[in-house]
Design a protein around this motif. Structure first.
Motif, PDB file in Angstrom:
ATOM      1  N   SER A  39      -4.330  28.523  30.510  1.00 31.78           N
ATOM      2  CA  SER A  39      -4.320  29.651  29.348  1.00 31.78           C
ATOM      3  C   SER A  39      -3.828  29.198  27.995  1.00 31.78           C
ATOM      4  O   SER A  39      -4.239  29.643  26.920  1.00 31.78           O
ATOM      5  N   PHE A  78     -14.931  29.055  29.526  1.00 38.41           N
ATOM      6  CA  PHE A  78     -13.977  29.442  30.791  1.00 38.41           C
ATOM      7  C   PHE A  78     -14.894  29.603  32.175  1.00 38.41           C
ATOM      8  O   PHE A  78     -16.087  30.264  32.007  1.00 38.41           O
ATOM      9  N   PHE A  81     -14.069  31.065  35.870  1.00 37.93           N
ATOM     10  CA  PHE A  81     -12.886  31.853  36.572  1.00 37.93           C
ATOM     11  C   PHE A  81     -13.079  31.761  38.173  1.00 37.93           C
ATOM     12  O   PHE A  81     -14.315  31.682  38.409  1.00 37.93           O
ATOM     13  N   GLN A  82     -12.189  31.822  38.786  1.00 39.31           N
ATOM     14  CA  GLN A  82     -12.520  31.923  40.006  1.00 39.31           C
ATOM     15  C   GLN A  82     -13.062  33.111  40.563  1.00 39.31           C
ATOM     16  O   GLN A  82     -14.168  33.007  41.502  1.00 39.31           O
ATOM     17  N   ALA A  83     -12.752  34.224  39.907  1.00 31.14           N
ATOM     18  CA  ALA A  83     -13.659  35.501  40.377  1.00 31.14           C
ATOM     19  C   ALA A  83     -14.842  35.686  39.573  1.00 31.14           C
ATOM     20  O   ALA A  83     -15.312  36.849  39.553  1.00 31.14           O
ATOM     21  N   ASN A  91     -16.007  36.349  37.061  1.00 32.47           N
ATOM     22  CA  ASN A  91     -15.858  37.462  35.827  1.00 32.47           C
ATOM     23  C   ASN A  91     -17.146  37.495  35.027  1.00 32.47           C
ATOM     24  O   ASN A  91     -17.045  37.439  33.769  1.00 32.47           O
ATOM     25  N   ILE A 105     -20.052  39.942  33.497  1.00 30.85           N
ATOM     26  CA  ILE A 105     -19.874  41.552  33.122  1.00 30.85           C
ATOM     27  C   ILE A 105     -21.093  42.236  33.964  1.00 30.85           C
ATOM     28  O   ILE A 105     -22.232  41.922  34.155  1.00 30.85           O
ATOM     29  N   ARG A 140     -22.951  30.125  31.625  1.00 34.33           N
ATOM     30  CA  ARG A 140     -22.261  30.707  30.462  1.00 34.33           C
ATOM     31  C   ARG A 140     -21.338  29.928  29.609  1.00 34.33           C
ATOM     32  O   ARG A 140     -21.293  29.836  28.579  1.00 34.33           O
ATOM     33  N   ASP A 153     -10.733  27.446  36.217  1.00 34.60           N
ATOM     34  CA  ASP A 153      -9.471  27.874  36.959  1.00 34.60           C
ATOM     35  C   ASP A 153      -9.939  28.294  38.625  1.00 34.60           C
ATOM     36  O   ASP A 153     -10.620  29.278  38.787  1.00 34.60           O
TER      37      ASP A 153
END
Lengths: 224, 460
Positions: free
Chosen positions: A49, A87, A89-91, A93, A95, A155, A167
């Motif tokens: 971060s 970025f 992300f693990q989840a 993210n 939209i 993305r 991450d």
């Protein structure tokens, strides 16, 4: 080229200050994939971060392609995040009410990519991660976990940032799909000459990186 | 897809919640429109009524009412005193007399009939109800304002209008007269004809029509002429005082009372009007409070909804910021979302409001008038009566006892409020709704500004 020097970040807790990132320095070349491994709470995500300017360091410097980032103001940090970093992300993210293509277009919009080229670029990126036109028009809830992470990769790479921060990108995926995602990351990094920092605690994934850094109690060290 | 389009799209993300928010906003906006329309309609009615009835004061000798009362006449000097009071613009002094058959060559154009026989006897001192043979006297009004001498006055007519000939000036003292059409017809008089009154030859210079048979059976003459011929030098039986502004009527009436003391009864229509307008004022107050309440409710509903939505999407806001979205872009997206709710709520609310505004206004006025009893009445400039009694000619006795015309009809007219939805009302409501939307969502943006993108990573 990413250069991080003497980076520090403290968090105040009831039990006292915790040095989450302790005098961290490292470098990563363009097109290089660097794995950062460490146990939970070791400071991996905090480091990510800070490098991604999602949070401000207490001290130290971050330099990317000759531009010092740590002293950017809020507007400068926003601009940096939109154009200089992607970025993953693990989840995932994504939209939820935007389809796969619209999610990719979002990154292009924030990076102020030329309007006329955005649609073609989004399609190109989705094709690069193996998603066809049909899936490009599906919302995240109609895509599998692997497909969602592919959209997230598309993305992240869409605006051609020099740095990708991932991450735990395979944390929510099965081993086979995770392997494919790592391969995809490697391909994209090589193809676009992008530096990729991957935070993971999966040894197999870490072993596929060009370099491996270990972090424990906020202290980073390179592992041969 | 820019922030505007994302915001509009987000407004339909959760259909059930969106419909709920839109319906609640629509109800609040419909209520606002209805209250705005009711308030406007009632305000207009109040202003119309006050403008049409409010700025005159009637002054008459104490105890005097037509030919039925008593008292001592007022004087020219008192009229001059009244004219000197602030806010008084015009003093229309009048002296009412009656001509019996022995005093004039004129004959009445009205036959006594049953009513005249019944009430007329009492008027001349006979036992009430006795059947007496008589002819109805001619009413003579001496006035300084021949254009308005009969308006709302004792003759029970409307404003007199000349049908032929000309009028006389306020300061005239000539032996001239304007006579009503009924009297002119009964006596075969035309402009230029003459008749005798108080042994003096009077020239007819005009014929008027005041829209009632009784009023058209009268004679209008200069005040000074009647005072001279009737032996009532400097005497006045009544005056209509015109005040510059309806808001000054009460203070001016008080000043006149103070000036004339116990010599006069000073009345205005304002008190009666204010009493009659009380229900409308209640409606105005209720609608004003309800309007503010509804607008505030709409704002609060939107504010809470947007706060809830922003809290729900905290993580998403963090992702957008991590991807490089500026605060302005994220806030714009949420404003677009709340504006979408408001626009849709406004469209539904406006339609419902337009449909309901008229019935709601009627219901409010009706409910309010039912809780307010009517009372009072309009006093009238009367005739100078003879000692101990009055006179009832054919058709004179209207249901006006106890202080004049009861305003039951007037009251029902007042409660007939026309609720019209004007474009300006709709535009005002729409702009107000948009402002509420922006304010409602702007407060939510404070939460957005506090969300740091790093939270996206930490929450994983």
């Amino acid at each position: 080229m990413l250069q991080v020097k003497n980076l520090e970040k403290k968090f105040r807790t009831d039990a006292g200050d915790i040095l989450a990132v302790n005098d961290v320095s490292f470098e990563a070349k363009n097109g290089e994939m660097v794995a950062i491994v460490g146990p939970s709470g070791s400071g991996k995500s905090t480091l990510l971060s800070l490098v991604g300017l999602l949070d401000a360091p207490d001290s130290g410097s971050i330099d990317i392609n000759g531009v010092e980032l740590a002293r950017l103001d809020a507007k400068g940090r926003t601009l940096y995040r939109s154009r200089q970093v992607g970025f993953i992300f693990q989840a995932f993210n994504l939209i939820p009410n935007l389809n796969a293509k619209e999610n990719v277009l979002l990154a292009l919009e924030f990076a102020d990519w030329p309007k006329d080229d955005r649609d073609a670029r989004a399609t190109e990126m989705l094709e690069m991660v193996g998603l066809d036109e049909v899936k490009a028009h599906r919302r995240p809830n109609r895509l599998s976990g692997g497909e969602q992470q592919r959209v997230a990769i598309a993305r992240a790479f869409a605006a051609q940032p020099p740095l990708i921060l991932a991450d735990e990108p395979t944390g929510s995926l099965d081993r086979q799909t995770g392997q494919k995602i790592v391969e995809l990351l490697r391909e994209a990094a090589t193809k676009q000459q992008t530096t990729v920092l991957v935070v993971t605690h999966d040894e197999k994934i870490a072993n596929q990186a060009d370099r491996r850094l270990e972090i424990e109690d906020g202290v980073l060290r390179e592992v041969a | 897809m820019n922030a505007l389009r994302r915001g509009i799209k987000n407004a339909f993300r959760n259909t059930v919640r969106s419909v709920g928010v839109i319906v609640i906003l629509a109800v609040a906006i419909a209520l606002s429109i209805s209250m705005l329309v009711a308030r406007d309609a009632v305000t207009k009615k109040i202003n119309d009524v006050r403008a049409s009835t409010g700025n005159t004061i009637t002054v008459s000798p104490k105890g005097f009412f037509g030919f039925q009362g008593g008292g001592t006449p007022l004087t020219d000097a008192q009229m001059t005193e009244i004219a000197s009071i602030s806010h008084v613009t015009v003093v229309r002094a009048s002296l009412n007399e009656r001509l019996t058959s022995s005093e004039t060559s004129l004959t009445s154009g009205i036959t006594p009939g049953t009513l005249g026989q019944q009430f007329g006897g009492g008027g001349f001192g006979s036992a009430a109800g006795a059947t007496t043979s008589f002819s109805i006297p001619i009413t003579v009004t001496g006035t300084t304002d021949p254009g308005n001498a009969l308006t709302g006055g004792a003759s029970g007519g409307g404003t007199e209008k000349l049908t032929s000939g000309s009028s006389f000036s306020a300061s005239s003292s000539g032996d001239v007269a304007i006579i009503g059409t009924t009297l002119a017809s009964a006596n075969k008089l035309a402009v230029g004809s003459t008749f005798t009154a108080w042994k003096t030859s009077i020239k007819v210079i005009g014929i008027y029509n005041a829209q009632s048979t009784f009023a058209n059976n009268g004679v209008l003459m200069p005040l000074a002429t009647v005072q001279k011929l009737a032996g009532a030098t400097n005497q006045v039986t009544g005056a209509t005082v015109v005040v510059d502004n309806v808001n000054n009527v009460a203070s001016t009436a008080k000043a006149i009372s103070a000036k004339l003391g116990s010599a006069a009864d000073v009345t205005s229509q304002q008190q009666a009007t204010l009493t009659a307008l009380a229900p409308l004022n209640s409606v105005k107050t209720i609608s004003t409070y309800t309007l503010f309440g509804a607008v505030a409710a709409a704002g609060i509903i939107l504010l809470l909804s947007m706060l809830m939505i922003v809290r729900e999407r905290r993580r998403e806001v963090g992702v957008l910021k991590a991807l490089g979205a500026s605060n302005r872009s994220v806030i714009g997206q949420f404003i677009a979302e709340s504006t979408t709710f408001t626009v849709l709520g406004s469209i539904v609310g406006l339609i419902v409001g337009i449909l309901l505004s008229s019935p709601i206004t009627s219901a409010l006025v009706s409910a309010s008038s039912n809780t307010t009893s009517g009372g009072g009445g309009f006093t009238r400039t009367g005739f100078r009566g003879g000692p101990g009694g009055g006179f009832g000619g054919g058709g004179f006795t209207r249901p006006t006892t106890g202080g004049g015309l009861r305003f039951g009809g007037f009251h029902s007219t007042i409660t007939q409020v026309h609720a019209a939805v004007g474009w300006s009302t709709l535009l005002f409501a729409f702009i107000a709704a948009i402002v509420v939307a922006i304010i409602g969502s702007a407060v939510a943006t404070a939460t957005i500004l506090r969300i740091r993108p790093a939270e996206v990573l930490r929450s994983e």
